[in-house]
Design an enzyme around this catalytic site. Structure first.
Site, PDB file in Angstrom:
ATOM      1  CG  ASP A  53     -53.801  16.951  15.805  1.00 47.70           C
ATOM      2  OD1 ASP A  53     -54.893  17.406  14.943  1.00 47.70           O
ATOM      3  OD2 ASP A  53     -52.679  17.502  15.842  1.00 47.70           O
ATOM      4  CB  CYS A  93     -45.694  21.950  12.646  1.00 45.80           C
ATOM      5  SG  CYS A  93     -45.693  23.776  12.130  1.00 45.80           S
TER       6      CYS A  93
END
Ligand SMILES: Cc1ncc(COP(=O)(O)O)c(C=O)c1O
Length: 414
Positions: free
Chosen positions: A206, A372
């Site tokens: 990511d 998050c």
């Protein structure tokens, strides 16, 4: 203006490309330090998108007419530009998605749902963003696979000894973020790729907080998949990039079905289109793709080494300034070379949301919350943190303004 010039990066000149940075609230010029959430867009990107809509707007891959041909060429060439930017081997290895989250879901559904089963393991880390954590957790639940988490050390690094123990022959996928959006840690993704490959597992990286801020070469990392979001790197919202190794993308099932992703359809059967179109069902993100390519051109003009050095210096300056105060807790590594350009922190006795609200009164934009990364905040033992994240147009003066605003929060809550 502090730190106007970081090597080849002329910050003052670059700021002129971002008119939004001149906005004032109650006579105070905005200090935009929420770049980890999304960055501002230079005129060149806004103009590229407007130019598409004004002068050659048409659907792609569907028309013989001139406008469609021009739009198709621009959209396809945008894939080449973005592929080259991250070291992929051409457009076949670069799928345009909605964002990093969708890229994560694409691989989890198209690969994970078909390949994972009971006894298989997916290895994540304690610092994963929900984009990866929730997605793999859900796919594991659907397939009966297990999820394991590489812990972090007290200093905010990945525990690589634990990683070596956790990644085994049962591991099928390692999904790890390149740069943590909370700790700022730059993870040793090439070492993790080696570990994964030693056990015939794949690695998904990511890169949402890495591609905007440092040179990235997916081949040098030896990533199998690598994802990022356009809006965090000067591009528009609604577009992300998924690099995938060609043979993997060729072998996988499509993620979504419909127009444009097919070659031949009968009432009984279907064959898939070439890469990358096989993974871009329906009318794709044409304007956004063109905008992202313009963002990449802009970043290349600045130079990614210069961007990385500038971010390191801003992070180093912020860490030094924060260290002057005993009531500020900063999360993540203390060495700016080991981190990206963001600093998450807490001020004793003040909730991060209150802090962000007081910052807003001073026209300083930061983020507050769990970013998050709720499980990571559990590990850190706090419900929330404030986060200042920098980009190529930020200055040390703006970090001083942040510190002054923190000081008024201190006074208010004293
Ligand atoms: C490390 C990381 N991964 C994934 C994401 C998700 O990005 P997006 O919301 O653009 O899909 C973010 C965004 O905050 C992030 O920081």
């Amino acid at each position: 203006m502090g730190l106007q010039q970081s090597d080849a990066l002329d910050v003052e000149r670059r700021r002129e490309d971002f008119p939004i940075l001149q906005r004032e609230f109650d006579g105070q010029q905005v200090v935009y330090l929420d770049n980890g959430a999304t960055t501002q867009k230079p005129d060149a990107v806004v103009d590229a998108i407007a130019d598409y809509y004004r002068t050659y707007n048409a659907n792609v891959h569907r028309g013989i007419h001139q406008l469609s041909q021009e739009a198709s060429i621009a959209y396809e060439e945008a894939h080449d530009t973005v592929a080259e930017f991250v070291g992929a081997d051409g457009r076949e290895e670069m799928v345009f998605t909605k964002n990093t989250t969708e890229a994560e879901n694409l691989v989890a559904y198209a690969w994970g749902l078909n390949e994972l089963g009971p006894g298989d393991e997916v290895v994540l880390t304690e610092m994963e963003h929900h984009a990866s954590l929730v997605t793999w957790q859900q796919i594991a639940e659907k397939t009966g696979a297990d999820v394991k988490y590489v812990p972090i050390t007290d200093e905010g690094y990945l525990d690589m000894e634990a990683a070596a123990d956790l990644i085994t022959d049962d591991t099928e996928m390692v999904s790890v973020l390149h740069v943590s959006n909370t700790l700022g840690t730059v993870n040793p993704v090439a070492d993790l790729a080696d570990l994964a490959h030693d056990h015939d597992a794949y690695i998904f990286v990511d890169g949402a907080q890495a591609v905007p801020n440092r040179p990235v070469d997916v081949e040098a990392i030896d990533a199998d998949f690598y994802a990022f979001s356009g809006h965090k790197m000067l591009g528009p919202t609604g577009i992300g990039g998924l690099y995938g190794r060609k043979e993997l993308l060729e072998g996988m099932e499509p993620f979504q079905y419909g127009g444009d992703m097919i070659r031949k359809v009968t009432f009984e059967d279907v064959t898939w289109n070439d890469l990358p179109w096989k993974y871009e069902a329906g009318t794709p993100v044409i304007a956004q793709g063109i905008g992202l390519a313009a963002a990449v051109d802009y970043l290349e003009d600045v130079g990614m080494d210069a961007v990385r050095r500038h971010e390191e210096r801003l992070a180093g300056y912020a860490l030094d300034r924060f260290a002057e105060f005993d009531d500020l807790t900063v999360y993540g590594p203390t060495d700016p070379e080991d981190r990206g350009g963001l600093v998450a922190f807490n001020l004793d006795g003040v909730h991060a949301h209150d802090l962000a609200s007081i910052m807003n009164d001073h026209a300083v934009a930061i983020r507050a919350g769990d970013h998050c990364t709720q499980p990571l905040h559990d590990v850190l033992g706090v419900a929330a943190s404030a986060r200042a994240s920098f980009y190529l147009y930020n200055t040390t003066d703006e970090i001083d303004e942040l510190l002054e605003a923190i000081d008024s929060a201190r006074e208010l809550f004293a």
